[in-house]
Design a protein around this motif. Structure first.
Motif, PDB file in Angstrom:
ATOM      1  N   UNK A   1       0.836  -1.185   0.000  1.00 13.77           N
ATOM      2  CA  UNK A   1       0.000   0.000   0.000  1.00 13.77           C
ATOM      3  C   UNK A   1       0.882   1.249   0.000  1.00 13.77           C
ATOM      4  N   UNK A   2       0.632   2.165  -0.886  1.00 16.75           N
ATOM      5  CA  UNK A   2       1.410   3.394  -0.994  1.00 16.75           C
ATOM      6  C   UNK A   2       0.929   4.427   0.022  1.00 16.75           C
ATOM      7  N   UNK A   3       1.867   5.215   0.551  1.00 13.72           N
ATOM      8  CA  UNK A   3       1.505   6.308   1.444  1.00 13.72           C
ATOM      9  C   UNK A   3       0.804   7.383   0.615  1.00 13.72           C
ATOM     10  N   UNK A   4       0.128   8.301   1.304  1.00 11.95           N
ATOM     11  CA  UNK A   4      -0.554   9.392   0.600  1.00 11.95           C
ATOM     12  C   UNK A   4       0.431  10.232  -0.202  1.00 11.95           C
ATOM     13  N   UNK A   5       1.608  10.452   0.364  1.00  8.88           N
ATOM     14  CA  UNK A   5       2.609  11.275  -0.316  1.00  8.88           C
ATOM     15  C   UNK A   5       3.086  10.617  -1.597  1.00  8.88           C
ATOM     16  N   UNK A   6       3.381   9.301  -1.529  1.00  2.00           N
ATOM     17  CA  UNK A   6       3.830   8.594  -2.732  1.00  2.00           C
ATOM     18  C   UNK A   6       2.726   8.537  -3.778  1.00  2.00           C
ATOM     19  N   UNK A   7       1.494   8.263  -3.335  1.00  2.00           N
ATOM     20  CA  UNK A   7       0.371   8.213  -4.273  1.00  2.00           C
ATOM     21  C   UNK A   7       0.175   9.576  -4.941  1.00  2.00           C
ATOM     22  N   UNK A   8       0.244  10.647  -4.145  1.00  2.00           N
ATOM     23  CA  UNK A   8       0.089  11.993  -4.713  1.00  2.00           C
ATOM     24  C   UNK A   8       1.226  12.308  -5.680  1.00  2.00           C
ATOM     25  N   UNK A   9       2.437  11.870  -5.330  1.00  3.02           N
ATOM     26  CA  UNK A   9       3.583  12.092  -6.208  1.00  3.02           C
ATOM     27  C   UNK A   9       3.417  11.395  -7.542  1.00  3.02           C
ATOM     28  N   UNK A  10       2.898  10.165  -7.512  1.00  2.03           N
ATOM     29  CA  UNK A  10       2.680   9.426  -8.760  1.00  2.03           C
ATOM     30  C   UNK A  10       1.488   9.980  -9.532  1.00  2.03           C
ATOM     31  N   UNK A  11       0.449  10.421  -8.825  1.00  2.00           N
ATOM     32  CA  UNK A  11      -0.741  10.953  -9.490  1.00  2.00           C
ATOM     33  C   UNK A  11      -0.424  12.172 -10.343  1.00  2.00           C
ATOM     34  N   UNK A  12       0.553  12.969  -9.918  1.00  2.00           N
ATOM     35  CA  UNK A  12       0.854  14.190 -10.666  1.00  2.00           C
ATOM     36  C   UNK A  12       1.335  13.904 -12.087  1.00  2.00           C
ATOM     37  N   UNK A  13       1.842  12.695 -12.333  1.00  2.00           N
ATOM     38  CA  UNK A  13       2.316  12.358 -13.677  1.00  2.00           C
ATOM     39  C   UNK A  13       1.188  11.926 -14.612  1.00  2.00           C
ATOM     40  N   UNK A  14       0.021  11.623 -14.067  1.00  2.00           N
ATOM     41  CA  UNK A  14      -1.146  11.236 -14.877  1.00  2.00           C
ATOM     42  C   UNK A  14      -0.798  10.109 -15.844  1.00  2.00           C
ATOM     43  N   UNK A  15      -0.128   9.081 -15.322  1.00  4.04           N
ATOM     44  CA  UNK A  15       0.323   7.963 -16.160  1.00  4.04           C
ATOM     45  C   UNK A  15      -0.858   7.276 -16.826  1.00  4.04           C
ATOM     46  N   UNK A  16      -1.910   7.028 -16.070  1.00  4.39           N
ATOM     47  CA  UNK A  16      -3.095   6.358 -16.630  1.00  4.39           C
ATOM     48  C   UNK A  16      -3.701   7.143 -17.773  1.00  4.39           C
ATOM     49  N   UNK A  17      -3.832   8.438 -17.596  1.00  8.58           N
ATOM     50  CA  UNK A  17      -4.409   9.287 -18.645  1.00  8.58           C
ATOM     51  C   UNK A  17      -3.525   9.297 -19.883  1.00  8.58           C
ATOM     52  N   UNK A  18      -2.205   9.272 -19.685  1.00  7.41           N
ATOM     53  CA  UNK A  18      -1.293   9.246 -20.830  1.00  7.41           C
ATOM     54  C   UNK A  18      -1.409   7.929 -21.588  1.00  7.41           C
ATOM     55  N   UNK A  19      -1.589   6.825 -20.861  1.00  4.02           N
ATOM     56  CA  UNK A  19      -1.776   5.518 -21.518  1.00  4.02           C
ATOM     57  C   UNK A  19      -3.080   5.529 -22.307  1.00  4.02           C
ATOM     58  N   UNK A  20      -4.141   6.044 -21.707  1.00  5.08           N
ATOM     59  CA  UNK A  20      -5.443   6.096 -22.380  1.00  5.08           C
ATOM     60  C   UNK A  20      -5.356   6.930 -23.656  1.00  5.08           C
ATOM     61  N   UNK A  21      -4.661   8.072 -23.590  1.00  2.50           N
ATOM     62  CA  UNK A  21      -4.499   8.927 -24.766  1.00  2.50           C
ATOM     63  C   UNK A  21      -3.761   8.187 -25.877  1.00  2.50           C
ATOM     64  N   UNK A  22      -2.683   7.484 -25.521  1.00  7.65           N
ATOM     65  CA  UNK A  22      -1.948   6.711 -26.529  1.00  7.65           C
ATOM     66  C   UNK A  22      -2.817   5.611 -27.125  1.00  7.65           C
ATOM     67  N   UNK A  23      -3.589   4.932 -26.269  1.00  2.68           N
ATOM     68  CA  UNK A  23      -4.443   3.821 -26.727  1.00  2.68           C
ATOM     69  C   UNK A  23      -5.516   4.317 -27.681  1.00  2.68           C
ATOM     70  N   UNK A  24      -6.158   5.425 -27.333  1.00  3.71           N
ATOM     71  CA  UNK A  24      -7.228   5.948 -28.185  1.00  3.71           C
ATOM     72  C   UNK A  24      -6.671   6.499 -29.499  1.00  3.71           C
ATOM     73  N   UNK A  25      -5.472   7.078 -29.445  1.00  6.55           N
ATOM     74  CA  UNK A  25      -4.833   7.583 -30.658  1.00  6.55           C
ATOM     75  C   UNK A  25      -4.576   6.445 -31.643  1.00  6.55           C
ATOM     76  N   UNK A  26      -4.232   5.248 -31.104  1.00  4.40           N
ATOM     77  CA  UNK A  26      -3.988   4.063 -31.944  1.00  4.40           C
ATOM     78  C   UNK A  26      -5.281   3.302 -32.245  1.00  4.40           C
ATOM     79  N   UNK A  27      -6.395   3.792 -31.690  1.00  2.06           N
ATOM     80  CA  UNK A  27      -7.712   3.175 -31.878  1.00  2.06           C
ATOM     81  C   UNK A  27      -7.725   1.720 -31.415  1.00  2.06           C
ATOM     82  N   UNK A  28      -7.115   1.490 -30.223  1.00  2.00           N
ATOM     83  CA  UNK A  28      -7.092   0.164 -29.621  1.00  2.00           C
ATOM     84  C   UNK A  28      -8.080   0.102 -28.473  1.00  2.00           C
ATOM     85  N   UNK A  29      -8.757  -1.031 -28.335  1.00  2.00           N
ATOM     86  CA  UNK A  29      -9.591  -1.266 -27.169  1.00  2.00           C
ATOM     87  C   UNK A  29      -8.719  -1.833 -26.056  1.00  2.00           C
TER      88      UNK A  29
END
Length: 194
Positions: A1-29
């Protein structure tokens, strides 16, 4: 389990949103991306929604599908301000030097930030502690005394700061700190490299 600080630090990079953007750009489900990466669509969905942070090997598998490097997920966009929250309970307290009777203890107030323009610390100087070793570094330093009295020696001159006093100086000059008086002292120290 990540601490709040580590989770907040990782959230700022928006990794999930960047993956979703790449996936939709390639038109992949999600199922198609899962076939390419060997990851389940459910796991990919949790990653994209920010409910799960991928490990580096998992992120690399995803990056390879889209032909990007890992840095793609960690480079902040120029339109987003840098924000980092450091919770008191997540700070690491360290002595100024290893061994017996440190001169002070310090805690970084901005450790999750990469490419910092300044560095901020909370410092505690125990009652009766000895002066710190003289040191110097490029840039400037600002010291604000929160509690007690702090003597700062700079290039042979000693200045005593009281609670609420602040001091700015060229940190390229040799300097040291010493708790002054009968009680412990605490201060906020901010350094800014040139």
């Amino acid at each position: 389990m990540l601490s709040e600080t580590l989770a907040a630090g990782l959230e700022q990079y928006k990794i999930g949103a960047k993956i979703r953007t790449l996936r939709l750009k390639k038109k992949l489900g999600l199922a198609q991306l899962g076939e390419h990466t060997g990851l389940s669509p459910a796991m990919l969905s949790k990653i994209e929604r920010g409910q799960l942070f991928p490990t580096l090997p998992t992120l690399l598998r995803i990056a390879l599908v889209f032909g990007v490097g890992l840095e793609h997920f960690f480079v902040e966009g120029s339109d987003r301000p840098t924000i980092a929250v450091v919770r008191k309970e997540d700070r690491l307290r360290l002595p100024d030097r290893p061994g017996d009777a440190p001169s002070y203890f310090f805690e970084s107030l901005d450790f999750p930030v990469t490419n910092r323009r300044l560095q901020a610390y909370y410092a505690e100087f125990p009652a009766g502690s000895q002066a710190s070793e003289s040191h110097q570094h490029d840039g400037a330093e600002l010291v604000y005394v929160l509690r007690g009295r702090l003597a700062i020696s700079i290039a042979g001159d000693e200045i005593v700061l009281e609670e609420g006093d602040a001091m700015y100086f060229d940190s390229g000059a040799a300097h040291s700190y010493r708790q002054e008086g009968p009680s412990a002292c605490s201060a906020m120290v901010v350094t800014a490299p040139e």
